[in-house]
Scaffold this motif. Structure first.
Motif, short mmCIF file in Angstrom:
data_model
loop_
_atom_site.label_atom_id
_atom_site.label_comp_id
_atom_site.label_asym_id
_atom_site.label_seq_id
_atom_site.Cartn_x
_atom_site.Cartn_y
_atom_site.Cartn_z
N TYR A 1 0.83 -1.20 0.00
CA TYR A 1 0.00 0.00 0.00
C TYR A 1 0.86 1.26 0.00
N ILE B 1 2.57 1.86 -3.41
CA ILE B 1 1.63 2.32 -4.44
C ILE B 1 1.25 3.77 -4.18
N ALA B 2 0.93 4.08 -2.94
CA ALA B 2 0.51 5.44 -2.62
C ALA B 2 1.65 6.44 -2.84
N VAL C 1 1.72 9.66 -5.49
CA VAL C 1 2.00 11.07 -5.20
C VAL C 1 3.09 11.59 -6.11
N ARG D 1 6.69 16.11 2.08
CA ARG D 1 5.70 16.20 3.15
C ARG D 1 4.62 15.13 3.00
N SER D 2 4.18 14.94 1.74
CA SER D 2 3.07 14.01 1.52
C SER D 2 3.49 12.57 1.76
N ALA E 1 3.86 12.02 5.36
CA ALA E 1 2.59 11.83 6.05
C ALA E 1 2.05 10.43 5.83
N ILE E 2 2.22 9.92 4.61
CA ILE E 2 1.67 8.60 4.30
C ILE E 2 2.40 7.50 5.05
#
Lengths: 213, 213
Positions: free
Chosen positions: B162, B165-166, B170, B196-197, B200-201
Motif C-alpha cells: 500500500y 503504491i501510494a 503522489v 511532506r506528503s 505523512a503517508i
DNA sequence: CAAGTAATTATGCAAGTGTATAATTTCTGT
DNA sequence: ACAGAAATTATACACTTGCATAATTACTTG
C-alpha cells in the motif's frame, strides 16, 4: 421481389454529430490524434468521408469537439457523487468516484495522453483543459476546506494550497496507474488507497466515510 | 580562390545514431510519434532522409531506440541520488531528485504521453516500459522498507505494498503536474510537497532529510 | 597516391492524408 | 404525389508519408 433498399438513412444532426464524436474518441484512444484519420472515423461511424466534413468543416474542429465531450463526461461522472451530506463524507465519495470505473479506465488514460500534445499547442483546446482541470482541483480544494473546518482544523490558504496540490497528485497518480495497469489492482483497491492516502495527508480519516451519505 | 567545401562529413556511427535519436525525441515531444516524420527527423539532425534509413532500417526501430534512450536517461538521473547514508535520507533524496528538474520537465511529460500508445500496442516497447517502471517502483518500495525498519515501524508486505503504491502515486502525480504546468509551482515547491506528503503517508517526517547525506 | 568501401545524398514510388466540390438520395411541406 | 431542400454519397486533387534503390562523396588503407 426484393425491393431495392434505402441506400442510407437521414438522422438528426445532433445524433450524427455525437456518433462522429464517439467514433473519433475510439480512434484517438487507439491510434492517437494523428492516427485518427477522417476516413477511419467515417468508417467507424459507418458513414462516408464527406459526411464528416459536412458536420465538422475541419478535422481540428472535430478533435476539439471530441475532447470537450470527453472532458465533460469525465467531470459529470465525478461531480454528481459529492452532493449532500457531511463534508468528510462528500470528500470521501468524491475521491472514491474518481478512483473507480468508469472514471478509472484504460481508454480514458489513453485519451488523456493522446490529447496532451494538442492541448499544449492549440489555444482552444487549452481553454477546455483549463476549465475542466481547474474545476476539478478547485472542487477538491473546496471539499478539503469544508472537511477541515468541520473537524475544527485550521484551513489557512497556504496550508490549503499544499493539501489540494498533494491530494490532487495522489488522485491523479492513482488514476493514471489504474488506467495504465488495469490488472495490477483489485476492485476497490485504488479507491481504498486513495482514501487512506488523502486521509493521511489532511489528517482526517476517510476510509469509513465512503459509503453512507 | 574559394576552394569547394566538403559537401558532408562522415561521422562515427555511434555519434550519428545518438544525434538521430535526440532529433527524434525533440520531434516526438513536439508532435507525437506519428508527427515525428522521417523527413522531419532528418532535417532536425541536419542530414538527409536516406541516412535515417541507413542507421535504422525502419521508423519503428528508431522510435524504440529513442524511447529506450529516454527512459534510461530518466532512471539514471534519479538512481544516482539515493546512494549511501541513512535510509530516511536516501528516501528523501530520491523523492527530491524525482521532483526536481531535469526529471520534472515539460518535455519529459510530453514524451511520456506521446509514447504511451506505442507502449500499449508494441511488445518491444512494453518490455522497455516494464523494465524501467518496475525498477522505479521497486526501488521506491525498497527505500520505504529500509526507512520503516530504521524507524522501528512494522514493514509487513501488505502494508508495504500500500505504501509503495501510494507513494508512487503522489510522486507520479506531482511529476505530471509539474511538467504539464511548469509555471504553477515555485522552485523546490514540488519536492517539498512530495516529501511532506510521502512523509505523512508513511508516518516518517522527511522534509528535513533532503539535504545532508 | 590510387582505389575500394562505406557513409551520405539524390531521386522515385505507391499508399495514405485532409480538404474541396459535384452528384445522388431521402425526407418534408404543401 | 411532387417539388425543393438538406443530408449523404461519390469523386478528385494536391500534398505528405514511409520505404526502396541508385548515384555520389569522403575517408581509409595498401
Amino acid at each position: 421481389m426484393d425491393r431495392e433498399r434505402r441506400k442510407f438513412e437521414r438522422k438528426p444532426a445532433e445524433a450524427r454529430k455525437e456518433a462522429l464524436i464517439l467514433a473519433t474518441l475510439d480512434l484517438v484512444a487507439e491510434n492517437g490524434v494523428r492516427g485518427a484519420t477522417v476516413r477511419g472515423i467515417a468508417k467507424q461511424a459507418d458513414v462516408t468521408q464527406g459526411l464528416v466534413r459536412h458536420y465538422f468543416s475541419t478535422k481540428e474542429e472535430l478533435i476539439s469537439a471530441a475532447y470537450e465531450y470527453h472532458m465533460n463526461a469525465l467531470t459529470d461522472q465525478t461531480a454528481a457523487s459529492a452532493k449532500d451530506g457531511k463534508a468528510r463524507s462528500r470528500l470521501a465519495r468524491f475521491i472514491s468516484a474518481t478512483l473507480t470505473p468508469p472514471v478509472v479506465d484504460a481508454r480514458s488514460v489513453a485519451l488523456w495522453a493522446a490529447f496532451l500534445n494538442k492541448v499544449r499547442h492549440d489555444a482552444g483546446m487549452r481553454a477546455i483543459h483549463e476549465r475542466t482541470y481547474v474545476y476539478f482541483r478547485d472542487h477538491l480544494e473546496e471539499l478539503i476546506k469544508a472537511a477541515l473546518d468541520e473537524a475544527g482544523q485550521s484551513s489557512k490558504s497556504e496550508k490549503l494550497r499544499y493539501l489540494a496540490i498533494a491530494g490532487n497528485a495522489v488522485i491523479d497518480g492513482l488514476w493514471l496507474e489504474g488506467g495504465a495497469l488495469p490488472d495490477a489492482f483489485s476492485s476497490g483497491e485504488l479507491a481504498q488507497i486513495g482514501l487512506r492516502s488523502v486521509g493521511a495527508i489532511i489528517e482526517i480519516p476517510l476510509e469509513a466515510e465512503a459509503e453512507q451519505p
